[in-house]
Design a protein around this motif. Structure first.
Motif, PDB file in Angstrom:
ATOM      1  N   HIS A  79      52.297  41.675  51.321  1.00  0.00           N
ATOM      2  CA  HIS A  79      51.708  42.603  52.102  1.00  0.00           C
ATOM      3  C   HIS A  79      50.579  43.731  51.199  1.00  0.00           C
ATOM      4  O   HIS A  79      49.321  43.733  51.772  1.00  0.00           O
ATOM      5  N   ARG A  80      51.103  44.700  50.519  1.00  0.00           N
ATOM      6  CA  ARG A  80      50.651  45.186  49.279  1.00  0.00           C
ATOM      7  C   ARG A  80      48.712  43.450  48.848  1.00  0.00           C
ATOM      8  O   ARG A  80      48.118  44.403  48.381  1.00  0.00           O
ATOM      9  N   VAL A  81      49.759  42.729  47.491  1.00  0.00           N
ATOM     10  CA  VAL A  81      48.857  42.092  47.674  1.00  0.00           C
ATOM     11  C   VAL A  81      47.609  41.352  48.458  1.00  0.00           C
ATOM     12  O   VAL A  81      46.138  41.088  48.247  1.00  0.00           O
ATOM     13  N   VAL A  82      48.077  41.307  49.692  1.00  0.00           N
ATOM     14  CA  VAL A  82      47.168  40.384  50.748  1.00  0.00           C
ATOM     15  C   VAL A  82      46.515  41.613  51.425  1.00  0.00           C
ATOM     16  O   VAL A  82      45.341  41.469  50.980  1.00  0.00           O
ATOM     17  N   THR A  83      46.359  42.658  51.274  1.00  0.00           N
ATOM     18  CA  THR A  83      45.863  43.389  52.004  1.00  0.00           C
ATOM     19  C   THR A  83      44.772  43.682  51.009  1.00  0.00           C
ATOM     20  O   THR A  83      43.730  43.938  50.956  1.00  0.00           O
ATOM     21  N   TRP A  84      44.735  44.319  49.870  1.00  0.00           N
ATOM     22  CA  TRP A  84      44.188  43.808  48.311  1.00  0.00           C
ATOM     23  C   TRP A  84      42.936  43.405  49.013  1.00  0.00           C
ATOM     24  O   TRP A  84      42.204  43.403  48.040  1.00  0.00           O
ATOM     25  N   GLN A  85      43.942  42.064  48.661  1.00  0.00           N
ATOM     26  CA  GLN A  85      42.965  40.842  48.366  1.00  0.00           C
ATOM     27  C   GLN A  85      41.763  40.843  49.730  1.00  0.00           C
ATOM     28  O   GLN A  85      40.836  40.562  49.117  1.00  0.00           O
ATOM     29  N   LYS A  91      48.347  45.382  37.793  1.00  0.00           N
ATOM     30  CA  LYS A  91      48.260  44.103  37.221  1.00  0.00           C
ATOM     31  C   LYS A  91      49.672  43.340  37.578  1.00  0.00           C
ATOM     32  O   LYS A  91      49.719  42.210  37.577  1.00  0.00           O
ATOM     33  N   LYS A  92      50.503  44.023  37.603  1.00  0.00           N
ATOM     34  CA  LYS A  92      52.144  43.822  37.391  1.00  0.00           C
ATOM     35  C   LYS A  92      52.314  43.087  38.515  1.00  0.00           C
ATOM     36  O   LYS A  92      53.187  42.220  39.137  1.00  0.00           O
ATOM     37  N   ILE A  93      51.378  44.521  39.543  1.00  0.00           N
ATOM     38  CA  ILE A  93      52.099  44.083  40.633  1.00  0.00           C
ATOM     39  C   ILE A  93      51.770  42.652  41.107  1.00  0.00           C
ATOM     40  O   ILE A  93      52.055  41.817  41.829  1.00  0.00           O
ATOM     41  N   ARG A  94      50.484  42.242  41.068  1.00  0.00           N
ATOM     42  CA  ARG A  94      49.519  41.193  41.394  1.00  0.00           C
ATOM     43  C   ARG A  94      49.972  40.199  41.207  1.00  0.00           C
ATOM     44  O   ARG A  94      50.359  38.755  41.856  1.00  0.00           O
ATOM     45  N   ALA A  95      50.732  40.467  40.125  1.00  0.00           N
ATOM     46  CA  ALA A  95      51.640  38.803  39.479  1.00  0.00           C
ATOM     47  C   ALA A  95      52.926  38.507  40.037  1.00  0.00           C
ATOM     48  O   ALA A  95      53.229  37.961  40.269  1.00  0.00           O
ATOM     49  N   LEU A  96      53.187  39.995  40.067  1.00  0.00           N
ATOM     50  CA  LEU A  96      54.811  39.098  40.817  1.00  0.00           C
ATOM     51  C   LEU A  96      54.227  39.200  42.042  1.00  0.00           C
ATOM     52  O   LEU A  96      55.069  38.821  42.707  1.00  0.00           O
ATOM     53  N   GLY A  97      53.153  39.748  42.977  1.00  0.00           N
ATOM     54  CA  GLY A  97      53.026  38.515  44.602  1.00  0.00           C
ATOM     55  C   GLY A  97      52.891  37.252  43.906  1.00  0.00           C
ATOM     56  O   GLY A  97      53.553  36.978  45.065  1.00  0.00           O
ATOM     57  N   LEU A  98      52.349  36.980  43.292  1.00  0.00           N
ATOM     58  CA  LEU A  98      52.142  35.587  43.475  1.00  0.00           C
ATOM     59  C   LEU A  98      53.713  34.985  43.311  1.00  0.00           C
ATOM     60  O   LEU A  98      52.947  33.811  43.592  1.00  0.00           O
ATOM     61  N   ARG A  99      53.826  35.484  41.574  1.00  0.00           N
ATOM     62  CA  ARG A  99      55.295  34.925  41.799  1.00  0.00           C
ATOM     63  C   ARG A  99      55.719  34.678  43.058  1.00  0.00           C
ATOM     64  O   ARG A  99      56.841  33.823  43.396  1.00  0.00           O
ATOM     65  N   MET A 100      56.085  35.799  43.686  1.00  0.00           N
ATOM     66  CA  MET A 100      57.083  36.306  45.155  1.00  0.00           C
ATOM     67  C   MET A 100      56.313  34.944  46.637  1.00  0.00           C
ATOM     68  O   MET A 100      56.911  34.060  46.727  1.00  0.00           O
ATOM     69  N   ALA A 101      54.771  34.862  46.307  1.00  0.00           N
ATOM     70  CA  ALA A 101      54.345  33.762  46.701  1.00  0.00           C
ATOM     71  C   ALA A 101      55.104  32.650  46.752  1.00  0.00           C
ATOM     72  O   ALA A 101      55.284  31.328  47.651  1.00  0.00           O
ATOM     73  N   GLU A 140      52.250  23.265  35.496  1.00  0.00           N
ATOM     74  CA  GLU A 140      52.609  23.797  34.505  1.00  0.00           C
ATOM     75  C   GLU A 140      51.660  24.627  33.452  1.00  0.00           C
ATOM     76  O   GLU A 140      51.851  26.047  33.113  1.00  0.00           O
ATOM     77  N   LYS A 141      50.476  24.861  34.280  1.00  0.00           N
ATOM     78  CA  LYS A 141      49.183  26.355  34.227  1.00  0.00           C
ATOM     79  C   LYS A 141      50.512  27.096  34.461  1.00  0.00           C
ATOM     80  O   LYS A 141      49.574  28.394  34.116  1.00  0.00           O
ATOM     81  N   LEU A 142      51.130  27.269  35.872  1.00  0.00           N
ATOM     82  CA  LEU A 142      51.356  28.146  36.397  1.00  0.00           C
ATOM     83  C   LEU A 142      52.123  29.219  36.160  1.00  0.00           C
ATOM     84  O   LEU A 142      52.286  30.125  35.598  1.00  0.00           O
ATOM     85  N   GLU A 143      53.455  28.380  34.917  1.00  0.00           N
ATOM     86  CA  GLU A 143      54.310  28.665  34.181  1.00  0.00           C
ATOM     87  C   GLU A 143      54.044  28.905  33.161  1.00  0.00           C
ATOM     88  O   GLU A 143      54.226  29.817  32.419  1.00  0.00           O
ATOM     89  N   ALA A 144      52.813  28.274  32.225  1.00  0.00           N
ATOM     90  CA  ALA A 144      52.447  29.442  31.223  1.00  0.00           C
ATOM     91  C   ALA A 144      51.548  30.389  31.867  1.00  0.00           C
ATOM     92  O   ALA A 144      51.903  31.563  30.932  1.00  0.00           O
ATOM     93  N   ARG A 145      50.987  30.935  33.158  1.00  0.00           N
ATOM     94  CA  ARG A 145      50.379  32.221  33.000  1.00  0.00           C
ATOM     95  C   ARG A 145      51.315  32.948  33.007  1.00  0.00           C
ATOM     96  O   ARG A 145      50.573  34.754  33.026  1.00  0.00           O
ATOM     97  N   PHE A 146      52.083  33.048  33.986  1.00  0.00           N
ATOM     98  CA  PHE A 146      53.533  33.749  33.711  1.00  0.00           C
ATOM     99  C   PHE A 146      54.037  33.709  32.097  1.00  0.00           C
ATOM    100  O   PHE A 146      54.819  35.187  32.046  1.00  0.00           O
ATOM    101  N   ASN A 147      54.653  32.434  31.464  1.00  0.00           N
ATOM    102  CA  ASN A 147      55.391  33.354  30.334  1.00  0.00           C
ATOM    103  C   ASN A 147      54.702  32.728  29.180  1.00  0.00           C
ATOM    104  O   ASN A 147      55.184  32.972  28.285  1.00  0.00           O
ATOM    105  N   GLY A 148      53.044  32.920  29.019  1.00  0.00           N
ATOM    106  CA  GLY A 148      52.407  33.142  27.808  1.00  0.00           C
ATOM    107  C   GLY A 148      52.149  34.195  27.353  1.00  0.00           C
ATOM    108  O   GLY A 148      52.053  35.063  26.142  1.00  0.00           O
TER     109      GLY A 148
END
Length: 207
Positions: A33-39, A102-112, A199-207
């Motif tokens: 909810h926080r990430v969607v509201t921010w977007q 930024k950590k909340i944004r990244a966490l929200g994307l992984r949760m989605a 590959e790109k999504l996993e590299a985005r979070f694991n890089g």
């Protein structure tokens, strides 16, 4: 999590293993909810200010005599009742966006992504090549895959033939991996990823 990979012709093209650090996170409604509201607030244009009585470029000289003119008493021509005067109680300049960690944004994307994976709404395609970029052929392929309202995410750039063929299809959205976002993922019935996108999504979070 292991998923089978398909082609646009609904043929099997092997398997792919999804990283649990990206696709296996337990979703939390408050974070999403926080990430969607921010977007959505970041998308809003700022409200433009109107000019009030003290801001309009008109003379400040008193209009007429205080008494004896046979009309109402007035100060200067900047009053809101005059044409060209200031706006009474006009809206003020306002921006609606706010900062989000930024950590909340990244966490929200992984949760989605994880929410779609856990609900079985993720489809993995080998690639998005559409022969001759024909809309009719793509529509037939999507019907075989039972994809109606779907978000397609590709690798570094969107496949040109797919973008051309899908431009007139209602309910089909396509993004590069860098454009993946929580709002578009959650509002789509199905999330379609290519091998390159994973590959790109996993590299985005694991890089």
């Amino acid at each position: 999590m292991k998923l089978s990979v398909q082609t646009l012709d609904a043929q099997t093209a092997g398997d792919v293993e999804l990283n649990d650090a990206v696709f296996g996170v337990a979703p939390r409604a408050d974070i999403l909810h926080r990430v969607v509201t921010w977007q959505l607030e970041k998308r809003r244009n700022p409200a433009s200010a109107t000019r009030e009585r003290s801001e309009v470029a008109r003379t400040g000289k008193k209009f007429g005599r205080q008494k004896g003119g046979g009309t109402a008493r007035h100060g200067d021509r900047r009053a809101p009742i005059f044409i060209g005067g200031g706006k009474a109680h006009g809206q003020r300049a306002r921006t609606f966006g706010h900062d989000l960690n930024k950590k909340i944004r990244a966490l929200g994307l992984r949760m989605a992504l994880s929410a779609k994976a856990q609900s079985g709404s993720i489809v993995v395609l080998d690639n998005l090549d559409v022969k001759d970029g024909k809309t009719r052929e793509l529509a037939a392929s999507l019907a075989k895959l039972n994809l109606t309202k779907a978000l397609f995410i590709d690798g570094d750039a969107v496949n040109i033939s797919f973008a051309k063929a899908s431009s007139n299809l209602v309910g089909v959205d396509v993004l590069p991996a860098v454009g993946a976002n929580v709002y578009d993922i959650l509002r789509a019935d199905s999330l379609v990823l290519t091998r390159a996108a994973i590959e790109k999504l996993e590299a985005r979070f694991n890089g």
